[in-house]
Design a protein around this motif. Sequence first.
Motif, PDB file in Angstrom:
ATOM      1  N   PRO A 253      62.524 -97.086 -76.026  1.00  0.00           N
ATOM      2  CA  PRO A 253      61.167 -97.021 -75.758  1.00  0.00           C
ATOM      3  C   PRO A 253      61.124 -96.308 -73.717  1.00  0.00           C
ATOM      4  O   PRO A 253      60.402 -94.698 -74.336  1.00  0.00           O
ATOM      5  CB  PRO A 253      60.840 -97.905 -75.419  1.00  0.00           C
ATOM      6  CG  PRO A 253      61.549 -98.499 -76.364  1.00  0.00           C
ATOM      7  CD  PRO A 253      62.846 -99.311 -75.728  1.00  0.00           C
ATOM      8  N   ASP A 254      61.723 -96.374 -73.031  1.00  0.00           N
ATOM      9  CA  ASP A 254      61.688 -95.780 -71.699  1.00  0.00           C
ATOM     10  C   ASP A 254      62.757 -94.372 -72.449  1.00  0.00           C
ATOM     11  O   ASP A 254      61.975 -93.325 -71.852  1.00  0.00           O
ATOM     12  CB  ASP A 254      62.465 -96.859 -70.599  1.00  0.00           C
ATOM     13  CG  ASP A 254      61.874 -97.940 -70.666  1.00  0.00           C
ATOM     14  OD1 ASP A 254      60.415 -97.908 -70.773  1.00  0.00           O
ATOM     15  OD2 ASP A 254      62.440 -99.234 -69.919  1.00  0.00           O
ATOM     16  N   ARG A 255      63.972 -94.594 -71.956  1.00  0.00           N
ATOM     17  CA  ARG A 255      64.195 -92.837 -72.200  1.00  0.00           C
ATOM     18  C   ARG A 255      63.806 -91.958 -73.513  1.00  0.00           C
ATOM     19  O   ARG A 255      63.894 -90.610 -72.496  1.00  0.00           O
ATOM     20  CB  ARG A 255      65.971 -93.056 -73.388  1.00  0.00           C
ATOM     21  CG  ARG A 255      67.131 -92.090 -73.322  1.00  0.00           C
ATOM     22  CD  ARG A 255      68.179 -92.651 -73.762  1.00  0.00           C
ATOM     23  NE  ARG A 255      68.609 -91.918 -73.692  1.00  0.00           N
ATOM     24  CZ  ARG A 255      69.509 -90.588 -72.907  1.00  0.00           C
ATOM     25  NH1 ARG A 255      69.188 -90.857 -71.995  1.00  0.00           N
ATOM     26  NH2 ARG A 255      70.389 -89.462 -73.571  1.00  0.00           N
ATOM     27  N   LEU A 256      63.202 -92.617 -74.397  1.00  0.00           N
ATOM     28  CA  LEU A 256      62.211 -91.691 -75.516  1.00  0.00           C
ATOM     29  C   LEU A 256      61.143 -91.130 -74.445  1.00  0.00           C
ATOM     30  O   LEU A 256      60.490 -90.388 -74.739  1.00  0.00           O
ATOM     31  CB  LEU A 256      62.035 -92.755 -76.718  1.00  0.00           C
ATOM     32  CG  LEU A 256      61.293 -92.078 -77.970  1.00  0.00           C
ATOM     33  CD1 LEU A 256      62.312 -90.605 -78.407  1.00  0.00           C
ATOM     34  CD2 LEU A 256      60.872 -93.084 -78.886  1.00  0.00           C
ATOM     35  N   ALA A 257      60.506 -91.969 -73.887  1.00  0.00           N
ATOM     36  CA  ALA A 257      59.531 -91.578 -72.777  1.00  0.00           C
ATOM     37  C   ALA A 257      59.221 -90.098 -72.385  1.00  0.00           C
ATOM     38  O   ALA A 257      59.165 -89.544 -72.480  1.00  0.00           O
ATOM     39  CB  ALA A 257      58.797 -92.705 -72.430  1.00  0.00           C
ATOM     40  N   VAL A 258      60.795 -91.104 -71.627  1.00  0.00           N
ATOM     41  CA  VAL A 258      61.686 -89.421 -70.680  1.00  0.00           C
ATOM     42  C   VAL A 258      60.812 -88.514 -71.014  1.00  0.00           C
ATOM     43  O   VAL A 258      61.117 -87.154 -70.537  1.00  0.00           O
ATOM     44  CB  VAL A 258      62.457 -90.113 -69.548  1.00  0.00           C
ATOM     45  CG1 VAL A 258      62.608 -89.213 -68.868  1.00  0.00           C
ATOM     46  CG2 VAL A 258      61.863 -91.123 -69.004  1.00  0.00           C
ATOM     47  N   LEU A 259      62.096 -88.383 -72.255  1.00  0.00           N
ATOM     48  CA  LEU A 259      62.708 -87.627 -72.645  1.00  0.00           C
ATOM     49  C   LEU A 259      61.297 -86.522 -73.054  1.00  0.00           C
ATOM     50  O   LEU A 259      61.708 -85.327 -73.211  1.00  0.00           O
ATOM     51  CB  LEU A 259      64.022 -87.687 -74.223  1.00  0.00           C
ATOM     52  CG  LEU A 259      65.402 -88.001 -73.364  1.00  0.00           C
ATOM     53  CD1 LEU A 259      66.247 -88.473 -75.282  1.00  0.00           C
ATOM     54  CD2 LEU A 259      66.013 -86.787 -72.521  1.00  0.00           C
ATOM     55  N   THR A 260      59.940 -87.315 -73.955  1.00  0.00           N
ATOM     56  CA  THR A 260      59.004 -86.604 -74.451  1.00  0.00           C
ATOM     57  C   THR A 260      58.612 -86.308 -73.336  1.00  0.00           C
ATOM     58  O   THR A 260      57.556 -84.333 -73.647  1.00  0.00           O
ATOM     59  CB  THR A 260      58.321 -87.361 -75.444  1.00  0.00           C
ATOM     60  OG1 THR A 260      59.217 -88.169 -76.508  1.00  0.00           O
ATOM     61  CG2 THR A 260      57.027 -86.871 -75.605  1.00  0.00           C
ATOM     62  N   ALA A 261      58.211 -86.977 -72.594  1.00  0.00           N
ATOM     63  CA  ALA A 261      57.717 -85.776 -70.789  1.00  0.00           C
ATOM     64  C   ALA A 261      58.210 -84.597 -70.826  1.00  0.00           C
ATOM     65  O   ALA A 261      57.531 -83.846 -69.843  1.00  0.00           O
ATOM     66  CB  ALA A 261      57.745 -87.142 -69.954  1.00  0.00           C
ATOM     67  N   LEU A 262      59.660 -84.557 -69.964  1.00  0.00           N
ATOM     68  CA  LEU A 262      60.639 -83.738 -70.435  1.00  0.00           C
ATOM     69  C   LEU A 262      60.225 -82.808 -71.282  1.00  0.00           C
ATOM     70  O   LEU A 262      60.350 -81.616 -70.848  1.00  0.00           O
ATOM     71  CB  LEU A 262      62.443 -84.296 -70.137  1.00  0.00           C
ATOM     72  CG  LEU A 262      63.468 -82.820 -69.330  1.00  0.00           C
ATOM     73  CD1 LEU A 262      62.324 -82.559 -68.542  1.00  0.00           C
ATOM     74  CD2 LEU A 262      64.524 -83.368 -69.566  1.00  0.00           C
ATOM     75  N   ASN A 263      60.097 -82.810 -72.363  1.00  0.00           N
ATOM     76  CA  ASN A 263      60.313 -81.750 -73.502  1.00  0.00           C
ATOM     77  C   ASN A 263      58.437 -80.850 -73.040  1.00  0.00           C
ATOM     78  O   ASN A 263      58.160 -79.794 -73.455  1.00  0.00           O
ATOM     79  CB  ASN A 263      60.344 -82.027 -75.030  1.00  0.00           C
ATOM     80  CG  ASN A 263      61.612 -82.786 -75.578  1.00  0.00           C
ATOM     81  OD1 ASN A 263      61.994 -81.435 -74.925  1.00  0.00           O
ATOM     82  ND2 ASN A 263      61.973 -83.244 -75.923  1.00  0.00           N
ATOM     83  N   LEU A 264      57.728 -82.361 -73.112  1.00  0.00           N
ATOM     84  CA  LEU A 264      55.853 -82.176 -72.559  1.00  0.00           C
ATOM     85  C   LEU A 264      56.347 -80.704 -71.695  1.00  0.00           C
ATOM     86  O   LEU A 264      55.570 -79.610 -71.546  1.00  0.00           O
ATOM     87  CB  LEU A 264      54.807 -82.706 -72.899  1.00  0.00           C
ATOM     88  CG  LEU A 264      54.825 -83.629 -75.139  1.00  0.00           C
ATOM     89  CD1 LEU A 264      54.318 -84.544 -74.365  1.00  0.00           C
ATOM     90  CD2 LEU A 264      54.833 -81.994 -75.134  1.00  0.00           C
ATOM     91  N   ALA A 265      56.421 -81.290 -70.424  1.00  0.00           N
ATOM     92  CA  ALA A 265      56.711 -80.412 -68.851  1.00  0.00           C
ATOM     93  C   ALA A 265      57.321 -79.369 -69.476  1.00  0.00           C
ATOM     94  O   ALA A 265      56.509 -77.961 -69.052  1.00  0.00           O
ATOM     95  CB  ALA A 265      57.519 -81.470 -68.459  1.00  0.00           C
ATOM     96  N   HIS A 266      58.343 -78.457 -69.555  1.00  0.00           N
ATOM     97  CA  HIS A 266      59.445 -77.555 -70.479  1.00  0.00           C
ATOM     98  C   HIS A 266      58.466 -76.222 -71.326  1.00  0.00           C
ATOM     99  O   HIS A 266      58.150 -75.589 -70.917  1.00  0.00           O
ATOM    100  CB  HIS A 266      60.581 -77.730 -71.024  1.00  0.00           C
ATOM    101  CG  HIS A 266      61.638 -76.432 -71.011  1.00  0.00           C
ATOM    102  ND1 HIS A 266      61.803 -76.189 -72.556  1.00  0.00           N
ATOM    103  CD2 HIS A 266      62.119 -75.945 -70.271  1.00  0.00           C
ATOM    104  CE1 HIS A 266      62.347 -75.170 -72.010  1.00  0.00           C
ATOM    105  NE2 HIS A 266      62.037 -75.161 -71.155  1.00  0.00           N
ATOM    106  N   GLU A 267      57.704 -77.668 -72.027  1.00  0.00           N
ATOM    107  CA  GLU A 267      57.370 -76.900 -72.416  1.00  0.00           C
ATOM    108  C   GLU A 267      55.547 -75.464 -72.006  1.00  0.00           C
ATOM    109  O   GLU A 267      55.729 -74.674 -71.704  1.00  0.00           O
ATOM    110  CB  GLU A 267      56.385 -77.344 -74.432  1.00  0.00           C
ATOM    111  CG  GLU A 267      57.346 -77.614 -74.896  1.00  0.00           C
ATOM    112  CD  GLU A 267      56.636 -78.288 -75.866  1.00  0.00           C
ATOM    113  OE1 GLU A 267      55.058 -78.198 -76.059  1.00  0.00           O
ATOM    114  OE2 GLU A 267      57.383 -78.613 -77.462  1.00  0.00           O
ATOM    115  N   LEU A 268      55.279 -76.692 -71.048  1.00  0.00           N
ATOM    116  CA  LEU A 268      53.900 -75.894 -70.274  1.00  0.00           C
ATOM    117  C   LEU A 268      54.373 -74.815 -69.314  1.00  0.00           C
ATOM    118  O   LEU A 268      53.881 -73.728 -68.856  1.00  0.00           O
ATOM    119  CB  LEU A 268      53.518 -77.426 -69.460  1.00  0.00           C
ATOM    120  CG  LEU A 268      52.680 -77.206 -68.580  1.00  0.00           C
ATOM    121  CD1 LEU A 268      51.255 -77.202 -68.690  1.00  0.00           C
ATOM    122  CD2 LEU A 268      51.943 -78.566 -67.265  1.00  0.00           C
TER     123      LEU A 268
END
Length: 104
Positions: free
Chosen positions: A56-71
Amino acid sequence: MSSREPGKSEPVTIRILDREYTVGVSEAERASLTAASRMLDTRMRELRGTNKMVSPDRLAVLTALNLAHELQQLRDDAGHGNSDAFKLLDEANARLDALMPTTS
């Protein structure tokens, strides 16, 4: 009449990947936080796919990275990173970060 004070923080329970988190938000922020938590849950589930073994930690970081990249892409496309909309998004992100519990 409501006994709640305007801007006062009230506990709200959100659910992300079948785990509950309780955060304090004002009544005015409740709908936005709920929508954000649904979006986060959906994005994390999309990234996880059928691989239920991913941390779940890895998944959270990857999701945050994707959202930050989109932003960041939206900022680049807009041609100016100082627009009012992006300032509001940055402030909202900072407030959400402050609401989420930290883990060591």
